[in-house]
Each structure stands twice: as structure tokens, then as C-alpha cells.
Scaffold this active site. Structure first.
Site, short mmCIF file in Angstrom:
data_model
loop_
_atom_site.label_atom_id
_atom_site.label_comp_id
_atom_site.label_asym_id
_atom_site.label_seq_id
_atom_site.Cartn_x
_atom_site.Cartn_y
_atom_site.Cartn_z
N HIS A 1 0.85 -1.19 0.00
CA HIS A 1 0.00 0.00 0.00
C HIS A 1 0.88 1.24 0.00
O HIS A 1 1.72 1.42 0.87
CB HIS A 1 -0.94 0.00 1.21
CG HIS A 1 -2.00 -1.04 1.12
ND1 HIS A 1 -2.37 -1.84 2.18
CD2 HIS A 1 -2.80 -1.42 0.08
CE1 HIS A 1 -3.35 -2.66 1.80
NE2 HIS A 1 -3.61 -2.42 0.52
N GLU B 1 1.72 3.80 3.03
CA GLU B 1 2.21 3.27 4.31
C GLU B 1 3.73 3.37 4.36
O GLU B 1 4.44 2.36 4.39
CB GLU B 1 1.67 1.85 4.50
CG GLU B 1 0.13 1.88 4.55
CD GLU B 1 -0.56 0.52 4.44
OE1 GLU B 1 0.12 -0.52 4.52
OE2 GLU B 1 -1.80 0.51 4.25
N ARG C 1 -3.36 4.84 -1.99
CA ARG C 1 -3.20 3.50 -1.38
C ARG C 1 -2.94 2.41 -2.43
O ARG C 1 -2.15 1.48 -2.20
CB ARG C 1 -4.49 3.18 -0.63
CG ARG C 1 -4.66 1.72 -0.18
CD ARG C 1 -5.98 1.58 0.57
NE ARG C 1 -6.41 0.21 0.76
CZ ARG C 1 -6.10 -0.53 1.85
NH1 ARG C 1 -5.34 -0.03 2.80
NH2 ARG C 1 -6.55 -1.77 1.96
N HIS D 1 2.88 -3.57 6.69
CA HIS D 1 1.94 -2.49 6.40
C HIS D 1 1.94 -1.49 7.54
O HIS D 1 2.61 -1.66 8.53
CB HIS D 1 0.52 -3.08 6.28
CG HIS D 1 0.28 -3.95 5.10
ND1 HIS D 1 -0.57 -3.61 4.08
CD2 HIS D 1 0.79 -5.16 4.77
CE1 HIS D 1 -0.59 -4.57 3.17
NE2 HIS D 1 0.22 -5.54 3.56
N GLU E 1 1.02 -4.69 11.00
CA GLU E 1 0.56 -3.30 10.85
C GLU E 1 1.35 -2.50 11.88
O GLU E 1 1.18 -2.66 13.08
CB GLU E 1 -0.95 -3.19 11.13
CG GLU E 1 -1.83 -3.96 10.14
CD GLU E 1 -2.06 -3.21 8.83
OE1 GLU E 1 -1.55 -2.08 8.69
OE2 GLU E 1 -2.73 -3.77 7.94
#
Lengths: 229, 377
Positions: B103, B106, B163, B234, B308
Site C-alpha cells: 500500500h 504506508e 493507497r 503495512h 501493521e
């Protein structure tokens, strides 16, 4: 939808807790005071007939500047049907521990008297940075955004303010500082960035009063790529 | 006369060889110095990341090689760095896969891949455990998968929060890009996706329709039997996600995935006190399909996680540069925890861990290393 006792680490409780965060920021937030959910301890969800769903949570919130942590019990009601804004009731142990009156008053006086009205953009910038002088206006943007985020929240959203695209100070009105903000919200669930235009006033005595909140359309034309080769 | 020519020739060859040696050792030194001079606490645009990859490879030829394994929609190279040392017994090596930047917005993810590389390069000669692992494992790191998207986020402030990829709009649309992490061939198009090309979770017009996703599936697919662990990085949210994104499908080794994930989160918390929540996506985030993590698990890679990274909403994707170092330090501890576990399971006597057991193994490894290197922990 999850009903009964909720796992505090799972998303239903987390999303409901975020609504409490928005609520607290609309009521108590300022350029020098912001709250965020620190932890969800426990939660419960149930249907209220056909009218909607009610969550009960035990959470802790943290005040961003002072790092002071408060425990809160909160009820969040997500109505079904046309009126979609959730209703929140929260009682926290002691929310207003840190005294921000002096800083707020100083900021207020500085910008009330300023010959040139403030304009700023991209708080924070692409690298996550901003001038220290601009931090209170970033916080103010979060407070104002919280009115939108509170109103727009459902069990299927998780909002944060991603960025202040633009802030323009307007002439002071009735002793209130007046601002036009273009803000970007991020919804974690849809992963969308939503643009809003906010018109509001602020003073230490009155807090934030929203005058206008307009969602801006998703700009498809903005996607035309400039020459990136 | 002939003798003089012979000697001149010999001397000439000597000079030629010497200058070649000098030049290549200069570029080695230059390579090493430029990687040392590279600022890992700043975000870098794609052209700098490409250059840095070349420098890392040139500066550490005994450890690093690179490969271009695909091209993006707009024709940019998708490049990985491969880290490994010769196995002294000539044993077959197993593989660790790590990718960043599926993405575009990020940014902390590519920053972490670069940080991870730096840590390996800077410590493999002095860290016996790491050296041993690199003799048994090849670690494949792709700093940026979605090169087009990442590049686009650097164009100006209004593109920063892009994104998706940058594929052309489908017919009857003006909207670009596909959510690459919904495009993999894993229950594609079933849940947590949109079929609207203007949506940020648009899954494409078919599984693996996007060149970036296909590139990963091709290379990982070919070596999947050697791969012990698939890590995809991410932001944001501070979560460690295990398969699957579908609420009704469980991985057969769910318990072990949770235990290893929780051990990693415990290691991460030790670094700077940050909490990382462990669970499946439908439990702690949202249901989704077509993710690379799910695809990797489905084809049989036993350990597959989405990290994440920071933060939890204060800055979200616009994580300040001053947080790059602490975010990467804790992420490194988490990644290393998982890599060490899967390595030890494959190459030592593996026993089913609880989180404490894994933590004890890691901690005793650190103590052993510090004792042998005389470094105070």
C-alpha cells in the site's frame, strides 16, 4: 453482529470505544487537550428492540499532552434508521486534570490581536512533520473533526483525522476566533479518505462551536496522473 | 628487445590488474560507506531506494544479491534483495520472505524493510546466531512492491494518501488503481472488497489481474516449499494479523500462529512499551479476502503474518520521521522473533511453544550471544 460480552481486543468494542473518543474530544477537547482511547477493558453489546444497538464499555482514555490516563464507563447507542448519529454517555473518573487555561488564553489573545490572519496547510506534512507553532491548530482541527466523526460513526466505521489540508483564520466574531478548515478523515474500515470543510469558532471560554460542516465530493479528476516518468 | 617488450607487457598487465582490484575495492568501500551514510531515519523516494539497493549489494557481495522479479503496471522494476551465507555442510537452504509497501501511503513499511536490511548487514559478522541463521536461510526482502503507487505518493501533498496501484481505469471509469492486497488468489472477491474501481478496496477484475500481485505469486509460488515464513509489512494500527481474512476459515495451525504472534508482540513491547494486538483480521480489524498473507498460507507456507506498524490513529499513515527509528526497532524485534522461531523449528529440535517458551528461547539466545561477544545486554 457481536452480542453479549465482547472480547475487548476485537473490533466491535474497539470501534465503539473510538466513538467515545470523538465524544470526549467534542466536549472537552481544545488546542491543548485531546483524548485517545488507551485500552478497552471490557464490553457488552445488545439489541434495543428494533431501534438500534447499545454498547456498554469500560475503557481507559489518555490525554495526549499530559499522558494522564482516566478510566471511563460509557454507553454508546447506534440507532437504526434515518437518524444515524450515535448517542454517547460517558462518565470518567477525572477528565480535566491538566490545566490548560493559561496556554489557551495566550493562544486566543495572540490570534485575536494578530494583524494578519493565520493560514496554514498540510498539518502534518507528507513526512509527518509540522512547525511547533502549528500544533495547537492541528489539535483544534482534530477537535472540530470530532464533531463530524461523532456524527458519522457507525458500527462499521473507525475514524481518525488524517490531516488538516488547509486552515484559514477568518475575522474574529463576537470575541470568538473563527476558522475555515479543510480536513481529511481516514476511515480504517473502508480505507477511504473523506474530505470535509468545517466552519467553526473557538475561544477558551466557549470551546468549539460548529457553524457549518460540509462533506466534499471524492475528487475523481484529481486522480489524473501528472507525468511521473 | 623482445625481453623488454615481455617485461613491459607483464608490467602492463600487473598495472591493469592492480587498478581493477583497487577500483572494485574502492567501490566496495564506497558501497559500504554509502550504506553507512544512508539516513535510515528519513523517508526516501523511490530513486534513492533503487540506488541504495545497488549500494547494499555492491558493498556486501558475500551476503547480498538482488533480483528483479517483475514489473509494475507503469513498467517499473520490482526488485528484491536476497541475504544468505554459504551453508558449511552444503545443506538445502530454507527461505524467509519479507515484503513492504503493497500500500503506497504506508511509508513506514518500506522504511522498515530498509532498516531491517541495515540491521542484517551491520550485525551478521558479530552476531553468531544471525550468522548461523543466514547459513541455513535465505532472506528475501522486497523494500517496495507497489513502486508505482509509492512513487505517486511523492508527487505532491495531494497524492500523499494514495493507497492502490496505478493501473488504468477500467472501461466506463475514471478511477485509477487496484488494492493489491485484495487482488491475490485467496478467496478473491468474497469479503471486505469492493468491485467499484473508485473504491480504495477495489479488488481488480480478477484474482491476480495485477502485475505486482502476479509477480509475487510467481516467485513465491516457485519456491514455496522452501519458505518457512511470509511476512508482509503495512501500517497502521499496531497489529499482528494471522490468516485468514475470511471469518469462517481457520488455518490448521491457528494455535501455533497465535502463540508465535503473541511472542513477537511481547518482544516488540519490550523495546518501547508499545502494544501490538494479535489475531485474525476478522477478529481485530475487519474481514477481507485476496490478501497476500492469506494466499501465502493457502499455498502451504506455514507461518504468514501481516504486520501493521505504528501508530494507532494519532498520525496514522503520516508517521513523523522522528518515529521511524523506534517504530523500526520494535518491528525488528518482532520480525526477528518470528524468524528465529521458524528457523529453530526447522533446524533444531522443534517443540510446540507457548509464548513464554518462545520468549525464553529467544532470551537465552540473546544472553548466549552477548556472553560470546562480550557485549553488555
Amino acid at each position: 453482529m457481536a452480542t453479549g460480552e465482547l472480547n475487548p481486543n476485537h473490533y466491535p468494542a474497539r470501534r465503539a470505544a473510538q466513538v467515545v473518543q470523538h465524544y470526549l474530544n467534542t466536549r472537552y477537547g481544545s488546542p491543548y487537550r485531546l483524548f485517545h482511547v488507551e485500552r478497552v477493558y471490557s464490553g457488552n453489546a445488545e439489541d434495543v428492540g428494533d431501534s438500534g444497538r447499545k454498547y456498554q464499555l469500560e475503557i481507559s482514555v489518555q490525554e495526549t499532552a499530559s499522558n494522564a490516563t482516566e478510566k471511563c464507563s460509557a454507553d454508546i447507542f447506534f440507532p437504526r434508521g434515518e437518524q444515524h448519529s450515535p448517542e454517547v454517555q460517558a462518565s470518567c473518573v477525572e477528565l480535566l486534570k491538566n490545566d490548560t487555561k493559561v496556554q489557551e488564553e495566550a493562544l486566543y489573545q495572540q490570534y485575536k490581536m494578530n494583524q494578519t490572519l493565520l493560514t496554514a496547510h498540510h498539518l502534518p506534512d507528507s513526512h509527518g512533520n509540522m512547525e511547533p507553532d502549528m500544533k495547537p491548530f492541528w489539535h483544534l482541527g482534530i477537535v472540530a473533526s470530532s464533531f463530524v466523526m461523532l456524527g458519522e460513526s457507525t458500527e462499521n466505521t473507525l475514524y481518525n483525522m488524517a490531516q488538516v489540508a488547509n486552515v484559514t483564520q477568518l475575522p474574529t466574531e463576537n470575541d470568538q476566533l473563527k476558522f475555515d478548515y479543510h480536513i481529511l478523515l481516514h476511515d480504517m474500515v473502508s480505507q477511504e479518505i473523506i474530505h470535509w470543510k468545517l466552519l467553526f469558532t473557538w475561544s477558551p471560554a466557549e470551546g468549539v462551536h460548529m457553524l457549518k460542516m460540509d462533506q466534499l465530493p471524492h475528487c475523481h479528476d484529481c486522480d489524473k496522473p501528472p507525468n511521473t516518468n | 628487445m623482445l625481453k623488454w617488450r615481455k617485461n613491459t607487457l607483464k608490467f602492463g598487465i600487473f598495472l591493469l590488474i592492480s587498478s581493477c582490484v583497487l577500483e572494485s575495492s574502492n567501490s566496495l568501500v564506497e558501497g559500504l560507506e554509502s550504506t553507512r551514510a544512508y539516513d535510515y531515519t528519513k523517508y526516501h523516494p523511490m530513486d534513492e531506494i533503487y540506488k541504495w539497493m545497488e549500494d547494499v549489494e555492491q558493498g556486501n557481495p558475500e551476503l547480498v544479491s538482488s533480483a528483479v522479479y517483475g514489473h509494475t503496471y507503469e513498467g517499473r522494476k520490482i526488485t528484491l534483495l536476497k541475504f544468505g551465507l554459504k551453508n558449511p555442510e552444503g545443506r538445502e537452504k530454507k527461505v524467509i520472505w519479507m515484503d513492504c509497501g503493497i500500500h503506497a501511503r504506508e511509508w513506514i513499511a518500506p522504511a522498515f524493510c530498509q532498516w531491517f536490511v541495515k540491521e542484517i548487514v551491520n550485525s551478521y559478522k558479530t552476531n553468531t546466531k544471525l550468522e548461523q541463521m543466514l547459513q541455513n536461510l535465505d532472506v528475501y526482502v522486497t523494500p517496495v512492491i507497489n513502486v508505482d503507487g509509492y512513487n505517486y505518493t511523492w508527487v505532491n501533498s495531494s497524492t500523499r494518501l494514495w493507497r492502490k496501484s496505478r493501473s488504468d481505469p477500467p472501461p466506463n471509469s475514471t478511477c485509477y488503481g487496484v488494492d493489491l492486497n485484495r487482488n491475490f488468489n485467496a478467496n478473491w472477491g468474497t469479503v471486505g472488497v469492493s468491485f467499484d474501481s473508485c473504491s480504495n478496496t477495489y479488488c481488480g477484475n480478477s484474482a491476480g489481474s495485477e502485475p505486482e500481485a502476479r509477480a509475487v505469486m510467481d516467485i513465491v509460488g516457485k519456491m514455496h516449499e522452501q519458505i518457512l515464513c511470509f511476512l508482509t509489512i503495512h501500517s497502521a494500527g499496531q497489529l499482528i494479523l494471522l490468516p485468514y481474512g475470511h471469518p469462517e476459515i481457520s488455518a490448521p495451525n491457528y494455535d501455533e500462529l497465535v502463540a508465535v504472534g503473541k511472542a513477537a508482540a511481547a518482544e516488540m513491547k519490550k523495546v518501547h512499551g508499545m502494544d501490538y494486538t494479535v489475531g485474525t483480521s476478522p477478529q481485530i480489524l475487519y474481514a477481507n479476502s485476496g490478501s497476500s498473507r492469506d494466499w501465502a498460507r493457502l499455498i502451504g507456507i506455514p507461518f504468514s503474518y501481516t504486520f501493521e506498524l505504528r501508530d494507532k490513529g494519532e498520525f496514522s499513515h503520516l508517521l513523523p520521521e522522528e518515529q521511524i527509528q523506534p517504530a523500526c526497532e520494535e518491528a525488528f524485534a518482532g520480525a526477528l522473533s518470528i524468524i528465529t522461531y521458524v528457523h529453530d523449528k526447522a533446524f533444531n529440535s522443534g517443540t510446540l511453544p507457548n509464548a513464554a517458551g518462545v520468549a525464553i528461547t529467544i532470551w537465552s539466545t540473546i544472553i548466549a550471544v552477548s556472553l560470546s561477544t562480550g557485549v553488555l545486554v
